[in-house]
Design a protein around this motif. Structure first.
Motif, mmCIF file in Angstrom:
data_model
loop_
_atom_site.group_PDB
_atom_site.id
_atom_site.type_symbol
_atom_site.label_atom_id
_atom_site.label_comp_id
_atom_site.label_asym_id
_atom_site.label_seq_id
_atom_site.Cartn_x
_atom_site.Cartn_y
_atom_site.Cartn_z
ATOM 1 N N UNK A 146 0.936 -1.315 0.102
ATOM 2 C CA UNK A 146 -0.138 -0.034 0.031
ATOM 3 C C UNK A 146 0.898 1.178 0.143
ATOM 4 N N UNK A 147 0.922 2.214 -0.999
ATOM 5 C CA UNK A 147 1.421 3.180 -1.120
ATOM 6 C C UNK A 147 0.672 4.249 -2.234
ATOM 7 N N UNK A 148 0.800 5.547 -1.922
ATOM 8 C CA UNK A 148 -0.021 6.568 -2.942
ATOM 9 C C UNK A 148 0.957 6.883 -3.759
ATOM 10 N N UNK A 149 2.218 7.274 -3.487
ATOM 11 C CA UNK A 149 3.179 8.120 -4.182
ATOM 12 C C UNK A 149 4.368 7.073 -4.302
ATOM 13 N N UNK A 150 4.579 6.685 -5.537
ATOM 14 C CA UNK A 150 5.817 5.685 -5.627
ATOM 15 C C UNK A 150 6.968 6.110 -6.544
ATOM 16 N N UNK A 151 8.378 6.040 -5.926
ATOM 17 C CA UNK A 151 9.688 6.056 -6.660
ATOM 18 C C UNK A 151 10.035 4.765 -6.920
ATOM 19 N N UNK A 152 10.347 4.202 -8.014
ATOM 20 C CA UNK A 152 10.564 2.769 -8.453
ATOM 21 C C UNK A 152 11.435 2.772 -9.713
ATOM 22 N N UNK A 153 11.840 1.560 -10.093
ATOM 23 C CA UNK A 153 12.837 1.469 -11.147
ATOM 24 C C UNK A 153 11.870 1.151 -12.473
ATOM 25 N N UNK A 154 12.321 1.681 -13.642
ATOM 26 C CA UNK A 154 11.587 1.415 -14.823
ATOM 27 C C UNK A 154 12.568 0.280 -15.613
ATOM 28 N N UNK A 155 11.987 -0.258 -16.567
ATOM 29 C CA UNK A 155 12.913 -1.659 -17.314
ATOM 30 C C UNK A 155 14.122 -1.006 -17.833
ATOM 31 N N UNK A 163 2.187 7.722 -9.636
ATOM 32 C CA UNK A 163 0.964 8.002 -8.872
ATOM 33 C C UNK A 163 0.271 6.704 -8.650
ATOM 34 N N UNK A 164 -0.176 5.989 -7.461
ATOM 35 C CA UNK A 164 -0.760 4.947 -7.389
ATOM 36 C C UNK A 164 -2.254 4.945 -8.216
ATOM 37 N N UNK A 165 -2.425 3.912 -8.778
ATOM 38 C CA UNK A 165 -3.772 3.869 -9.781
ATOM 39 C C UNK A 165 -3.429 4.159 -11.021
ATOM 40 N N UNK A 166 -2.171 4.487 -11.439
ATOM 41 C CA UNK A 166 -1.830 4.705 -12.710
ATOM 42 C C UNK A 166 -0.690 3.571 -13.147
ATOM 43 N N UNK A 167 -0.878 3.187 -14.437
ATOM 44 C CA UNK A 167 0.222 1.958 -14.746
ATOM 45 C C UNK A 167 1.525 2.470 -15.109
ATOM 46 N N UNK A 168 1.533 3.790 -15.385
ATOM 47 C CA UNK A 168 2.986 4.308 -15.743
ATOM 48 C C UNK A 168 3.185 5.426 -15.066
ATOM 49 N N UNK A 169 4.538 5.879 -15.176
ATOM 50 C CA UNK A 169 5.063 6.958 -14.119
ATOM 51 C C UNK A 169 5.771 7.910 -15.005
ATOM 52 N N UNK A 170 6.419 8.943 -14.458
ATOM 53 C CA UNK A 170 7.090 9.948 -14.947
ATOM 54 C C UNK A 170 8.689 9.745 -14.828
ATOM 55 N N UNK A 171 9.521 9.789 -15.732
ATOM 56 C CA UNK A 171 10.956 9.702 -15.703
ATOM 57 C C UNK A 171 11.492 10.833 -14.659
ATOM 58 N N UNK A 172 12.605 10.325 -13.866
ATOM 59 C CA UNK A 172 13.010 11.430 -12.860
ATOM 60 C C UNK A 172 14.723 11.712 -13.215
ATOM 61 N N UNK A 173 15.114 13.150 -13.114
ATOM 62 C CA UNK A 173 16.361 13.280 -13.291
ATOM 63 C C UNK A 173 17.135 13.057 -11.906
ATOM 64 N N UNK A 196 -10.955 12.454 -2.062
ATOM 65 C CA UNK A 196 -10.983 10.955 -2.135
ATOM 66 C C UNK A 196 -10.297 10.278 -1.343
ATOM 67 N N UNK A 197 -9.341 10.613 -0.492
ATOM 68 C CA UNK A 197 -8.728 9.942 0.586
ATOM 69 C C UNK A 197 -7.294 9.173 0.033
ATOM 70 N N UNK A 198 -7.387 8.762 -1.164
ATOM 71 C CA UNK A 198 -6.310 7.948 -1.481
ATOM 72 C C UNK A 198 -6.075 8.342 -2.982
ATOM 73 N N UNK A 199 -4.770 8.031 -3.328
ATOM 74 C CA UNK A 199 -4.191 8.812 -4.765
ATOM 75 C C UNK A 199 -5.088 7.639 -5.656
ATOM 76 N N UNK A 200 -5.189 6.386 -5.478
ATOM 77 C CA UNK A 200 -5.792 5.531 -6.483
ATOM 78 C C UNK A 200 -7.334 6.011 -6.716
ATOM 79 N N UNK A 201 -8.191 6.441 -5.828
ATOM 80 C CA UNK A 201 -9.236 7.082 -6.045
ATOM 81 C C UNK A 201 -9.510 8.209 -6.355
ATOM 82 N N UNK A 202 -8.439 9.012 -6.621
ATOM 83 C CA UNK A 202 -8.429 10.417 -7.134
ATOM 84 C C UNK A 202 -8.183 10.437 -8.623
ATOM 85 N N UNK A 203 -9.160 10.831 -9.277
ATOM 86 C CA UNK A 203 -9.208 10.555 -10.818
ATOM 87 C C UNK A 203 -9.049 11.868 -11.561
#
Length: 377
Positions: A146-155, A163-173, A196-203
């Motif tokens: 469970x998390x609303x904002x994620x920093x993670x590795x891309x392929x 943002x949680x609930x979105x399949x894609x993310x924004x590249x970071x410098x 909305x309370x949570x990122x996944x419910x915020x459209x």
């Protein structure tokens, strides 16, 4: 269905929650790590000021149970002395940071999580359940946590902000990760996300600067018990059992918490003895590792049924994941399970491939009927 109360917030150290067995005091160790001295001190405090029962949550926090009103402040003082909570109540409330447990000092996960922790004062006032995942290892480990904002590795190897609930993310410098994360948290509030309370419910559409274009890499294999990791049945550990483990294993210098009811041991040596099988899981195939069950009645005032004794009896007979929930809130597991039992007016509703509280396949079952359904009677 029985009524239950959605509180809309999670307890922390400064704002405990009353449960059926006393106050629930949540501790969020920085970087999800406790040193040997911190573990010993926390266990002593849990026995002195609480019931001695400690839960590890799905966000890799600790919950000290059974604390009375009179013992809460002495417990807080002990946690402050150990450096396990922030003396600033606002900063502590914002420190809902989940960290991939495979971090090494100075790597991206460690660097970003440490900077975010240092800049908690820059975050806006967020809903109590909103949290962050810093998952910047070789491959994401926390995709199901469970998390609303994620920093993670891309392929591609780049880091992304997703943002949680979105399949894609924004590249970071490099070096801008925390700036962008804080900016996205502020956008969430400014665009009405608090309602909305949570990122996944915020459209609301993401701002242009956060346009999501890159998918995260495939997830890393799930962590399992082994020479340097121990499973915790239902995420519960007795302070006395954890203290005994350290007494017989002097090489353990720290423990890292995970959202999977597994504790990672920082030690260079194999364990000298087999850990207490009643307290720790050492075999990956153990059915309890794929079983979630909240504390249930009577420890939780919203639960109408017992949960964990039934879960222990039933787990070996269930194929896939089992979730036994004392009420429809589903605190032990937010997502669906292969078999889900939900407490309702003192009996159980049975559903398949469902979350707690979902429309049942069979309703109003007692324990004997459930055990018979799965051949566990």
């Amino acid at each position: 269905m029985s009524a239950f109360v959605v509180k809309g917030w999670c307890p922390d150290a400064w704002r405990p929650m009353m449960a059926g067995d006393g106050l629930l005091v949540r501790i969020r160790p920085p970087l999800g790590r406790l040193t040997r001295a911190q573990i010993i001190g926390l266990c002593a405090a849990a026995v002195r000021h609480g019931s001695g029962q400690i839960d590890v949550t799905s966000r890799a926090n600790l919950q000290i149970r059974g604390v009375s009103d009179d013992e809460w402040r002495p417990l807080i003082d002990a946690m402050l002395e150990l450096g396990l909570i922030d003396p600033d109540t606002a900063r502590e409330a914002r420190a809902n940071i989940l960290v991939a447990p495979d971090w090494r000092e100075g790597d991206d996960t460690h660097r970003i999580a440490s900077e975010l922790h240092a800049r908690l004062h820059e975050l806006p006032d967020l809903p109590g359940k909103v949290g962050f995942a810093i998952d910047a290892g070789v491959a994401p480990m926390l995709a199901d946590a469970s998390a609303d904002f994620r920093i993670e590795r891309a392929a591609s190897g780049h880091l992304i902000l997703r943002a949680d609930g979105r399949d894609h993310g924004r590249p970071l410098s490099p070096g801008t990760e925390v700036d962008r994360l804080i900016a996205l948290a502020r956008w969430f509030v400014d665009s009405g996300g608090t309602a909305s309370g949570r990122m996944a419910r915020h459209h609301a559409p993401l701002p242009d600067w956060a346009a999501a274009t890159i998918a995260p890499a495939g997830s890393a294999p799930r962590l399992e018990p082994g020479p340097h990791a121990l499973g915790l049945p239902f995420g519960r550990i007795e302070a006395s059992a954890l203290t005994r483990l350290l007494e017989v294993e002097p090489a353990i210098r720290a423990i890292r918490l995970t959202p999977w009811h597994i504790a990672v041991l920082e030690t260079e040596s194999p364990l000298a003895a087999t850990p207490d099988p009643a307290a720790f899981i050492t075999t990956p195939s153990t059915a309890l590792l794929r079983t979630d069950a909240c504390v249930g009645a009577p420890a939780c005032p919203q639960a109408t049924v017992e949960t964990r004794t039934l879960a222990r009896r039933l787990a070996p007979h269930v194929v896939g994941r089992l979730h036994v929930s004392g009420c429809a809130k589903g605190c032990a597991r937010a997502g669906p399970a292969d078999v889900t039992l939900t407490g309702c007016d003192g009996r159980y509703d049975l559903a398949f491939d469902a979350r707690a509280g979902a429309p049942p396949s069979r309703a109003g079952l007692d324990t004997a009927q459930i055990l018979a359904q799965f051949g566990a009677a």
